[in-house]
Write an enzyme that holds these catalytic residues in place. Structure first.
Site, PDB file in Angstrom:
ATOM      1  N   ASP A  54       0.965  -1.398  -0.090  1.00  0.00           N
ATOM      2  CA  ASP A  54      -0.042  -0.048  -0.052  1.00  0.00           C
ATOM      3  C   ASP A  54       0.883   1.209   0.054  1.00  0.00           C
ATOM      4  OD1 ASP A  54      -2.169   1.649   0.102  1.00  0.00           O
ATOM      5  OD2 ASP A  54      -2.225   1.840   2.378  1.00  0.00           O
ATOM      6  N   CYS A  95     -22.728   5.555  -5.573  1.00  0.00           N
ATOM      7  CA  CYS A  95     -21.691   6.623  -5.036  1.00  0.00           C
ATOM      8  C   CYS A  95     -22.427   7.882  -4.470  1.00  0.00           C
ATOM      9  CB  CYS A  95     -20.518   7.024  -5.680  1.00  0.00           C
ATOM     10  SG  CYS A  95     -19.404   8.120  -5.135  1.00  0.00           S
ATOM     11  N   CYS A 100     -21.838   0.323  -9.019  1.00  0.00           N
ATOM     12  CA  CYS A 100     -21.094   1.271  -8.019  1.00  0.00           C
ATOM     13  C   CYS A 100     -21.498   2.610  -8.430  1.00  0.00           C
ATOM     14  CB  CYS A 100     -19.648   0.704  -8.158  1.00  0.00           C
ATOM     15  SG  CYS A 100     -18.934   0.676  -9.658  1.00  0.00           S
TER      16      CYS A 100
HETATM   17 FE1  SF4 Z   1     -18.016  -3.460 -11.714  1.00  0.00          FE
HETATM   18 FE2  SF4 Z   1     -18.891  -1.769 -10.239  1.00  0.00          FE
HETATM   19 FE3  SF4 Z   1     -20.656  -3.592 -11.041  1.00  0.00          FE
HETATM   20 FE4  SF4 Z   1     -18.807  -4.171  -9.173  1.00  0.00          FE
HETATM   21  S1  SF4 Z   1     -20.436  -2.807  -8.897  1.00  0.00           S
HETATM   22  S2  SF4 Z   1     -19.378  -5.564 -11.236  1.00  0.00           S
HETATM   23  S3  SF4 Z   1     -17.095  -2.873  -9.995  1.00  0.00           S
HETATM   24  S4  SF4 Z   1     -19.563  -1.912 -12.430  1.00  0.00           S
END
Ligand code: SF4
Length: 391
Positions: free
Chosen positions: A136, A200, A196
């Protein structure tokens, strides 16, 4: 007799198993040319967090770290996502949240131990080999290495997603001058999914695989200054980190790996009561949270976030503590954030304390927070009065 590269690789894979490393992959140590271009654009767009290594060559060329580098060995360790008996947050005893990547012992230490174990094996197989381990905080991008070494693909949420463990994995690597046959990268499998990006809360995922770190709540929980007002209601009780973009990912569904004892969370540490956090001395903070990854920025961001959570929960029982901070804390960020929380909670006691503090406060930013908080208290009073008259 000199060992063949393939035999060394096989022996390292077996050692990885013995060391309880969940995934191991091998990659060439050629420069990450395409990544460098991406990082340049990222910087130009103002999307860097400021926590990154500033030298782009170091971040993308393994030979800047080990001049004779020929291969990189990437590893991944899966971490748990569920607590057996999570403590309950309730009025008067609200709790905050440390993200899963901060559960148990600081993963940097755990991964370094595993990598040092692998390095010892490598030196036994190839005496005199050069090798450097990183987790990291090394200059090199853990994710780019993991992707090239076939650990997983880089998801639209910018996490490395492994087919077996989802993205709930810690990553680390070792650069070496030993040639080892590389593995094939995993094929990207996000497909049409945009879960995702849609989830967000700040729009920090500006495009698939592109994160504006400055708007990412995980990053913002780690800053030490004032948290911009527009983000305060979005934190949802998080004290360190944020993981909605991982939690909604279909590849993470029902994934919970508890086989590494080191990562077993202490419920009272990872879901701590908020009010006692406001009283902690530096020593107490270190003793209680020092072994967790989430403590690396010290107690101030955690306390600031705890105050925000108390304000957001409108916890009236926290008013005396918040007034004390407003009056006595030497840190403007803490006084100003306490003012915001008092404004959010409201009531005559909070309003009186804000009014009094406004007369003596010298810091301009804190003064502004007090003014805004008083406005909020007055707005609440007017609304209450109107409701009373209309009833
Ligand atoms: Fe890909 Fe985002 Fe769907 Fe996960 S939530 S599969 S990272 S697009």
């Amino acid at each position: 007799m000199k060992m063949e590269a393939a035999e060394i690789k096989k022996a390292l894979q077996m050692e990885a198993k013995r060391l309880k490393i969940d995934k191991i992959g091998f990659a060439s140590a050629e420069p990450f040319t395409e990544l460098k271009e991406r990082l340049k654009r990222h910087r130009e767009a103002g999307f860097e967090s400021g926590f990154e290594e500033p030298d782009l060559d170091k971040r993308t060329d393994p030979r800047k770290i080990l001049p004779e580098a020929r291969s990189i060995i990437a590893i991944a360790l899966a971490y748990p996502t569920k607590m057996e008996q999570p403590p309950v947050s309730k009025p008067g005893a609200y709790r905050g949240v440390f993200c899963r990547a901060s559960w148990g012992e600081d993963y940097h230490n755990v991964l370094k131990r595993k990598l040092e174990g692998l390095k010892a094996k490598l030196l036994e197989l190839v005496p005199g080999a050069a090798a450097t381990v990183m987790v990291d905080t090394g200059a090199l991008s853990d994710r780019a290495v993991a992707e090239r070494a076939g650990i997983g693909w880089s998801g639209k949420n910018t996490s490395i997603i492994t087919p077996e463990f989802g993205s709930w994995v810690y990553l680390g690597e070792m650069i070496t001058d030993v040639h080892l046959p590389p593995d094939q990268p995993v094929t990207e499998a996000c497909g049409d999914c945009t879960a995702c990006l849609d989830a967000c809360p700040t729009g920090a995922l500006v495009a698939p695989g592109q994160l504006n770190s400055r708007a990412c709540l995980a990053y913002l929980t780690q800053t030490k200054g004032f948290l911009a007002p527009e983000y305060r209601d979005l934190l949802g009780g998080y004290l360190y980190g944020f993981e909605t973009c991982q939690a909604v990912c279909p590849y993470n569904r029902k994934k919970n790996f508890t086989h590494h004892e080191e990562f077993t969370p202490d419920p009272e540490k990872v879901r701590p009561l908020l009010k006692p956090l406001l009283q902690l001395s530096n020593r107490e903070f270190r003793e209680r949270f020092g072994s967790m990854a989430g403590s690396w920025r010290g107690k101030k961001p955690i306390q600031r976030n705890a105050i925000i959570a108390l304000g957001r929960f409108r916890d009236r029982t926290a008013v005396p503590d918040l007034i004390r901070l407003l009056k006595e804390d030497p840190r403007p960020v803490i006084r100003g954030t306490a003012a915001w929380a008092l404004g959010r909670i409201g009531g005559p006691e909070a309003a009186d304390a804000l009014s009094l503090a406004g007369k003596t406060e010298r810091d301009q930013k804190v003064k502004e927070e007090i003014e805004k908080a008083l406005d909020e208290c007055r707005g609440e009073e007017t609304a209450n009065h109107r409701t009373y008259r209309e009833a």
